[in-house]
Design an enzyme around this catalytic site. Structure first.
Site, PDB file in Angstrom:
ATOM      1  N   HIS A 182       2.401   3.482  -9.023  1.00 50.30           N
ATOM      2  CA  HIS A 182       2.305   2.039  -9.298  1.00 50.30           C
ATOM      3  C   HIS A 182       3.529   1.569 -10.087  1.00 50.30           C
ATOM      4  O   HIS A 182       4.056   0.495  -9.828  1.00 50.30           O
ATOM      5  CB  HIS A 182       1.024   1.726 -10.084  1.00 50.30           C
ATOM      6  CG  HIS A 182      -0.235   2.035  -9.317  1.00 50.30           C
ATOM      7  ND1 HIS A 182      -0.410   1.653  -8.008  1.00 50.30           N
ATOM      8  CD2 HIS A 182      -1.368   2.688  -9.666  1.00 50.30           C
ATOM      9  CE1 HIS A 182      -1.607   2.055  -7.586  1.00 50.30           C
ATOM     10  NE2 HIS A 182      -2.199   2.696  -8.571  1.00 50.30           N
TER      11      HIS A 182
ATOM     12  N   LEU B  22      11.604 -20.080  -5.140  1.00 51.42           N
ATOM     13  CA  LEU B  22      10.636 -19.218  -4.466  1.00 51.42           C
ATOM     14  C   LEU B  22       9.297 -19.372  -5.165  1.00 51.42           C
ATOM     15  O   LEU B  22       9.235 -19.386  -6.401  1.00 51.42           O
ATOM     16  CB  LEU B  22      11.099 -17.745  -4.559  1.00 51.42           C
ATOM     17  CG  LEU B  22      10.072 -16.670  -4.143  1.00 51.42           C
ATOM     18  CD1 LEU B  22       9.769 -16.756  -2.648  1.00 51.42           C
ATOM     19  CD2 LEU B  22      10.592 -15.271  -4.484  1.00 51.42           C
TER      20      LEU B  22
ATOM     21  N   ASP C   4       0.831  -1.210   0.000  1.00 57.40           N
ATOM     22  CA  ASP C   4       0.000   0.000   0.000  1.00 57.40           C
ATOM     23  C   ASP C   4       0.869   1.265   0.000  1.00 57.40           C
ATOM     24  O   ASP C   4       1.961   1.276   0.571  1.00 57.40           O
ATOM     25  CB  ASP C   4      -0.903  -0.016   1.242  1.00 57.40           C
ATOM     26  CG  ASP C   4      -2.076   0.940   1.103  1.00 57.40           C
ATOM     27  OD1 ASP C   4      -2.357   1.386  -0.030  1.00 57.40           O
ATOM     28  OD2 ASP C   4      -2.709   1.249   2.123  1.00 57.40           O
TER      29      ASP C   4
HETATM   30  C1  FPP Z   1      -1.889   0.077  -3.410  1.00 55.41           C
HETATM   31  O1  FPP Z   1      -1.464   1.425  -3.379  1.00 55.41           O
HETATM   32  C2  FPP Z   1      -1.353  -0.626  -4.566  1.00 55.41           C
HETATM   33  C3  FPP Z   1      -2.079  -1.177  -5.583  1.00 55.41           C
HETATM   34  C4  FPP Z   1      -3.558  -1.139  -5.637  1.00 55.41           C
HETATM   35  C5  FPP Z   1      -1.443  -1.824  -6.734  1.00 55.41           C
HETATM   36  C6  FPP Z   1      -0.171  -2.578  -6.488  1.00 55.41           C
HETATM   37  C7  FPP Z   1       0.540  -2.689  -7.767  1.00 55.41           C
HETATM   38  C8  FPP Z   1       1.882  -2.647  -7.914  1.00 55.41           C
HETATM   39  C9  FPP Z   1       2.855  -2.638  -6.800  1.00 55.41           C
HETATM   40  C10 FPP Z   1       2.377  -2.543  -9.305  1.00 55.41           C
HETATM   41  C11 FPP Z   1       2.897  -3.710  -9.983  1.00 55.41           C
HETATM   42  C12 FPP Z   1       2.328  -5.024  -9.700  1.00 55.41           C
HETATM   43  C13 FPP Z   1       2.552  -6.121 -10.484  1.00 55.41           C
HETATM   44  C14 FPP Z   1       2.066  -7.465 -10.038  1.00 55.41           C
HETATM   45  C15 FPP Z   1       3.275  -6.030 -11.764  1.00 55.41           C
HETATM   46  P1  FPP Z   1      -2.573   2.570  -3.397  1.00 55.41           P
HETATM   47  O2  FPP Z   1      -2.783   3.008  -4.792  1.00 55.41           O
HETATM   48  O3  FPP Z   1      -3.792   2.094  -2.671  1.00 55.41           O
HETATM   49  O4  FPP Z   1      -1.845   3.706  -2.580  1.00 55.41           O
HETATM   50  P2  FPP Z   1      -2.526   4.811  -1.661  1.00 55.41           P
HETATM   51  O5  FPP Z   1      -3.067   4.085  -0.456  1.00 55.41           O
HETATM   52  O6  FPP Z   1      -1.384   5.708  -1.331  1.00 55.41           O
HETATM   53  O7  FPP Z   1      -3.589   5.472  -2.479  1.00 55.41           O
END
Ligand code: FPP
Length: 250
Positions: free
Chosen positions: A39, A133, A22
């Site tokens: 992201h 892994l 997150d």
């Molecule tokens: C949460 O941060 C994150 C996500 C919803 C997406 C996670 C995706 C990645 C780490 C990118 C790549 C993944 C793969 C599998 C290639 P948020 O957007 O909720 O952050 P915030 O809480 O600050 O709004």
């Protein structure tokens, strides 16, 4: 001699690490950048985390990449995440495979485009024999969805006559859940400062140690992960017993 950062963080390493990644959006917004940049940046932490698990001998890693609730995000952000997943599959699978990483996707894959689904299936099939892994990527996943699909499949087995409803208990239900083929989640880590499970693994975290850190996901590196492992090693896992019983059991 190994440098301090390369030295093992702890003697007790989780066999299975699950992470809610997150903070991507906030990382970008703090820099006045679009959330999607966060992201993209988060992928670097993802790569570092896989390398970390390989180095530390963590056998299973489960990452919450897209929840069943994330479809509610603005269309542009959902689309950008789908593109990111596609590109990551194109770019990363070769190297992961070369490093002995087995990739699995867990969640309701039926909601994704045929193209994305096929690439996910290809990545799973290609890496199925790898043992260094097991990296599980949770997409369109929800803990309640997992419980519901396990119940549905158990009911189907009962109707087919392969499962006696009268004998259903935790052990006989377990094989119907995602990740049943891997060790239980030992350490559940959430970055980004929120103190919630957010419908990630529910059944599977029954005895996991929960660690919440303020670091935003794009800022996570080996040092941050080592600190989480130290916190894990410090915890006494009692599984319902007393401290004295745990000590006596060694
Ligand atoms: C949460 O941060 C994150 C996500 C919803 C997406 C996670 C995706 C990645 C780490 C990118 C790549 C993944 C793969 C599998 C290639 P948020 O957007 O909720 O952050 P915030 O809480 O600050 O709004």
């Amino acid at each position: 001699m190994a440098s301090a950062s390369e030295a093992p963080a702890t003697t007790r390493v989780p066999r299975h690490l699950a992470i809610v990644m997150d903070g991507n959006g906030r990382w970008a917004q703090r820099r006045l950048l679009p959330r999607t940049v966060g992201h993209r940046e988060g992928q670097k932490s993802l790569r570092a985390t896989v390398e970390f698990c390989l180095r530390r001998g963590i056998g299973s890693l489960t990452l919450f990449a897209f929840s069943s609730e994330n479809w509610k995000r603005p269309e542009g952000e959902v689309g950008a995440l789908m593109q990111l997943f596609l590109k990551a599959l194109d770019r990363e699978v070769d190297e992961l495979h070369a490093n002995g990483v087995r990739i699995s996707f867990i969640g309701d894959l039926s909601a994704f485009s045929t193209e994305l689904r096929e690439r996910m299936q290809q990545a799973m099939a290609r890496t199925a024999g790898n043992r260094a892994l097991h990296a599980n990527v949770a997409v369109n996943y929800g803990g309640r969805w997992d419980i519901a699909q396990a119940a549905r499949r158990a009911a189907e087995a009962a109707v087919a006559g392969t499962l006696d409803p009268a004998t259903i208990d935790e052990a006989s239900l377990s094989p119907f859940f995602s990740l049943h083929d891997q060790p239980p989640v030992d350490l559940f880590l959430r970055t980004g400062g929120e103190l919630r499970i957010s419908n990630f693994l529910l059944w599977q975290v029954a005895y996991a140690e929960l660690v919440f850190i303020d670091t935003l996901w794009p800022d996570v590196d080996a040092e941050v992960l080592d600190a989480a492992l130290r916190e894990f090693a410090r915890r006494e896992r009692r599984y319902g017993m007393t401290s004295e019983q745990v000590a006596a059991a060694g």
